[in-house]
Design a protein around this motif. Structure first.
Motif, PDB file in Angstrom:
ATOM      1  N   ARG A 212       2.665   6.238  -7.220  1.00 41.29           N
ATOM      2  CA  ARG A 212       1.497   7.022  -8.025  1.00 41.29           C
ATOM      3  C   ARG A 212       2.135   8.620  -7.739  1.00 41.29           C
TER       4      ARG A 212
ATOM      5  N   LEU B 188       0.305  -2.913  -7.884  1.00 40.96           N
ATOM      6  CA  LEU B 188      -1.223  -3.410  -7.409  1.00 40.96           C
ATOM      7  C   LEU B 188      -1.781  -4.910  -8.039  1.00 40.96           C
TER       8      LEU B 188
ATOM      9  N   GLU C  13       3.746   4.713 -13.711  1.00 36.59           N
ATOM     10  CA  GLU C  13       2.785   3.985 -14.008  1.00 36.59           C
ATOM     11  C   GLU C  13       2.830   2.657 -14.307  1.00 36.59           C
TER      12      GLU C  13
ATOM     13  N   ALA D 180       2.566   1.428  -3.335  1.00 30.10           N
ATOM     14  CA  ALA D 180       1.691   2.115  -4.326  1.00 30.10           C
ATOM     15  C   ALA D 180       1.500   3.350  -4.366  1.00 30.10           C
ATOM     16  N   ASN D 181       1.396   3.894  -3.083  1.00 29.36           N
ATOM     17  CA  ASN D 181       1.145   5.612  -2.983  1.00 29.36           C
ATOM     18  C   ASN D 181       2.230   6.333  -3.453  1.00 29.36           C
TER      19      ASN D 181
ATOM     20  N   GLU E 295       0.947  -1.197  -0.028  1.00 32.88           N
ATOM     21  CA  GLU E 295      -0.025   0.115   0.145  1.00 32.88           C
ATOM     22  C   GLU E 295       0.857   1.398  -0.125  1.00 32.88           C
TER      23      GLU E 295
ATOM     24  N   GLN F 282      -8.588   2.862  -2.300  1.00 34.07           N
ATOM     25  CA  GLN F 282      -7.673   4.054  -2.291  1.00 34.07           C
ATOM     26  C   GLN F 282      -7.201   4.321  -3.466  1.00 34.07           C
ATOM     27  N   HIS F 283      -6.872   3.134  -4.357  1.00 32.04           N
ATOM     28  CA  HIS F 283      -6.333   3.452  -5.626  1.00 32.04           C
ATOM     29  C   HIS F 283      -7.195   3.314  -6.801  1.00 32.04           C
ATOM     30  N   ASN F 284      -8.733   3.400  -6.525  1.00 29.71           N
ATOM     31  CA  ASN F 284      -9.669   3.450  -7.464  1.00 29.71           C
ATOM     32  C   ASN F 284      -9.685   2.248  -8.491  1.00 29.71           C
ATOM     33  N   GLN F 285      -9.514   1.304  -7.709  1.00 28.29           N
ATOM     34  CA  GLN F 285      -9.458  -0.250  -8.586  1.00 28.29           C
ATOM     35  C   GLN F 285     -11.076  -0.914  -7.772  1.00 28.29           C
TER      36      GLN F 285
ATOM     37  N   TYR G 183       3.793   1.296 -10.741  1.00 28.20           N
ATOM     38  CA  TYR G 183       2.511   1.244 -10.013  1.00 28.20           C
ATOM     39  C   TYR G 183       1.333   0.203 -10.265  1.00 28.20           C
ATOM     40  N   GLU G 184       1.235   0.085 -11.672  1.00 30.03           N
ATOM     41  CA  GLU G 184       0.343  -0.983 -11.883  1.00 30.03           C
ATOM     42  C   GLU G 184       0.839  -2.353 -11.498  1.00 30.03           C
TER      43      GLU G 184
END
Length: 736
Positions: free
Chosen positions: A526, A538, A531, A522-523, A519, A561-564, A534-535
């Protein structure tokens, strides 16, 4: 049981009116009863009843007595919160019962009562919350005006005596009837009790249960200064178990600020405890802040030649991974017990303990437990750490119903620890060996470096923190996850982004289930706009998917939090199915539904959560946001209530102002920003809030004008008058 459309939905609880009416009509006073729902801003609906009394009972009827009667037969959520006495039920044009007319009559009654007195219903302090619970139990009232006198709420002299006994049990303070008569509202009583703790402190230890005097159990007080659970705990332990409460001790008036520490505070209790005549070893237990206090007392007892027989830590972490970087350099005002205890806790650097520990963890835990099930205690305990799971979450584990369930487990553990202690005491070299083990451990260069790194983080020296962590890693390349995580945060804060990412990867490698580490990664990725990496992060974290509630919650939180959103929905629905009582999981699900634009179900869940946690400020903010999004009429009222609950949380106020601005509530947002600016210069966290101000950009034009560059410059200059001489704070301030 009544038609489906007649059913009352109180915070998600479905209530059949006929079931309540049947109980009401069994009461000797009641001739007929009609139960119906009336609108309620938090629960959706609340239960109301209209009754027709027998003609000879109208003069002696008491609403509280009838409510108490129903409470004895039905669950609390089915008890009518409003009871209206009428001569006849209203009917419509065709002669049928007109429930809507009854709703109107009850609402008129509420308005009239409100006009007579403007009350306060939200508890703002820990004593108020505890007192409200006692009042609710005694008076069988769900919503209580904190400013209303006990008699005005329906209390009688017998209940008043019961109340004084409960206050003595839970707060450790014996009030006289005269004191109670002068301070019978919850608000006044809370102030009286707080002042009593500050101005007339009790002795360090207070006997709760006499027992046989063997292996006494000392219960540490909470962050509020109150050992509110000691009496309840004693009730569920064997009568032979001696139980003491450790009472809040204010610092000496002339004490130097530089000397205030949890270590020094704990010494008050150690001195008092060793003067007690006891048979067997000391037993210690504490919850949250009280766990840290119990741990430090155990350290000092051992250094004085008293090996504790039992040290129990209820649902708290060793805090090794919590840097609490650069805590405010001045301690809190001792008059504010809660803030003062938090200062002691945040500045504390726990040292290694050579004995054994028992860790009692809440079944519903936060996600930090994934990285290390022992939450750091094994890293500073040279003996054995026994890990037990007890029902509830961090707060509810100390409620009476939870204590009733795990008290037997505690009793068994106490007995086992006593037997082991007696066996160990047969070794004449036992204490010497423990001290030798501790000294050998503490003299290791790597341990010295790690201790100094944690201390540097507390004092805000970023360069020293990094240097000591790097030194520890040079002495031993493989460390616990928190070493790498803390160092990565320090690198990131220093602007050394690549080193931060590299070190965080090492933390992830050491975490048992590294979802929290992913987590953070990823923050950061981002923020750096990388990108592909980051991907990939996740995608990698999904491999840790297990059908365990806390894992599903951590994954759901991360994906939300990551809009998934598709994955977030999957995980959050699963965790609510696996652990329906997990309030955090339900809260996350309501946030997901809000993000999806499904405001109605989100409101339903949020109201249910408020039913369980009426003073949770995060849930209130979620409720406020949903009201804004659905353009409800009571937004201003809820906003004002939320602000009263968070008087010093300027960061939350700033986030609220941003949200209101985005929803085009420009005037309200501007007013809130003005209040923040007034408090900013003297606020303990003013620097970081000021930095948020400086990032306050893409806003509607009225707010951009409100936060013009000259105004921001004025804020900064005003702030400089109050800023601490702390090097790190000063450098960041001048940079701003």
């Amino acid at each position: 049981m009544g038609r489906v459309d007649d059913r009352i939905n109180r915070g998600g609880q479905k209530i059949a009116p006929k079931a309540v009416e049947r109980i009401l009509e069994q009461h000797p006073y009641v001739k007929r009863a009609c139960v119906f729902g009336i609108p309620h801003e938090i629960f959706g609906q609340q239960v109301a009843a209209a009754i027709i009394l027998h003609s000879d009972q109208t003069k002696i009827f008491k609403e509280n007595e009838l409510r108490a009667y129903v409470a004895g037969e039905l669950p609390n959520y089915m008890v009518p919160e409003e009871i209206l006495c009428v001569e006849a039920f209203p009917t419509n044009l065709v002669g049928k019962l007109d429930r809507q007319a009854l709703v109107t009559l009850v609402q008129q009654k509420q308005i009239e009562a409100q006009q007579k007195r403007q009350g306060r219903y939200l508890a703002n302090s820990f004593p108020e919350k505890r007192l409200r619970e006692i009042y609710q139990e005694l008076l069988q009232i769900s919503e209580i005006d904190l400013e209303a006198d006990f008699a005005a709420l329906g209390g009688d002299s017998f209940q008043a005596m019961s109340l004084l006994i409960e206050i003595e049990d839970r707060f450790g303070t014996l009030l006289t009837p005269e004191q109670f008569l002068q301070h019978s509202s919850i608000e006044a009583l809370a102030k009286l009790l707080t002042q009593s703790l500050v101005n007339s402190p009790m002795p360090p230890i207070r006997l709760i249960q006499e027992g046989d005097g063997k292996y006494p159990l000392f219960v540490s007080h909470s962050v509020s200064g109150i050992t509110f659970y000691a009496t309840k705990l004693a009730q569920y332990l064997p009568p032979s178990q001696t139980v003491y409460a450790l009472n809040w001790q204010p610092p000496e008036e002339d004490i130097s600020e530089t000397l205030i520490s949890l270590e020094q505070y704990a010494s008050n209790f150690v001195e008092a405890m060793i003067t007690c005549e006891l048979e067997g070893g000391f037993c210690l237990i504490g919850h949250s802040f009280g766990a840290q206090l119990a741990f430090e007392i155990a350290q000092q007892l051992l250094s004085r030649g008293y090996e504790p027989a039992f040290v129990g830590l209820i649902d708290d972490e060793a805090d090794l991974h919590k840097r609490r970087f650069g805590i405010k350099s001045r301690p809190a005002d001792p008059q504010n017990i809660n803030a003062y205890c938090k200062y002691l806790l945040h500045s504390y650097v726990p040292q290694a303990f050579p004995g054994d520990l028992t860790l009692l963890q809440a079944e519903i835990h936060n996600t930090d437990i994934l990285a290390d099930p022992y939450t750091g205690w094994k890293d500073i305990c040279l003996g054995n750490v026994t890990r037990l799971t007890i029902p509830g979450n961090h707060i509810s584990v100390m409620g009476e119903s939870a204590i009733a369930q795990w008290a037997e487990t505690l009793t068994q553990q106490l007995n086992q620890s006593r037997q082991l202690w007696e066996l160990n005491q047969k070794d004449p070299n036992r204490l010497t060996q423990l001290q030798t083990n501790l000294e050998t451990y503490q003299q290791q260069k790597e341990i010295i470096a790690l201790t100094e790194a944690r201390r540097a983080a507390k004092t805000g020296n970023l360069s020293e923190e990094i240097s000591y962590y790097e030194n520890a890693l040079s002495l031993k390349s493989t460390q616990s996850y928190w070493v790498y995580r803390n160092l990565s945060h320090a690198y990131w804060q220093k602007g050394m982004k690549e080193k931060a990412l590299e070190t965080l990867n090492q933390s992830i490698a050491q975490e048992q289930i590294p979802i929290v580490g992913y987590e953070i990664m990823a923050n950061w990725l981002r923020d750096l706009k990388r990108e592909k990496a980051y991907e990939k992060t996740l995608a990698e974290v999904i491999q840790y998917d297990e059908d365990i509630a806390i894992v599903q919650k951590a994954l759901g939180k991360l994906m939300l939090q990551h809009n998934q959103l598709q994955l977030a929905e999957k995980y959050l629905h699963r965790v609510v199915f696996l652990a329906p009582d997990d309030l955090e999981a339900n809260f996350l699900l309501s946030k997901f539904l809000k993000q999806q634009g499904e405001y109605a179900p989100a409101l339903t869940i949020t109201r249910q959560l408020m039913n369980h946690q009426p003073n949770n400020v995060s849930i209130w903010f979620q409720y406020l946001q949903l009201l804004v999004l659905t353009q409800e009429s009571n937004i201003e009222q809820v906003l004002n209530q939320w602000l009263k609950m968070t008087p010093d949380n300027l960061k939350a106020h700033l986030n609220c102002a941003k949200f209101l601005a985005k929803q085009e509530y420009t005037v309200t947002s501007s007013q809130l920003l003005d209040k923040i600016i007034q408090q900013l210069p003297t606020h303990s966290d003013g620097l970081s809030i000021l930095q948020e101000f400086l990032r306050f950009r893409q806003l509607p034009k009225p707010l951009s004008k409100f936060l013009s560059r000259p105004k921001i410059a004025k804020i900064i200059l005003h702030f400089l008058k109050f800023v601490s001489s702390h090097d790190y704070v000063r450098s960041k301030m001048l940079k701003s």
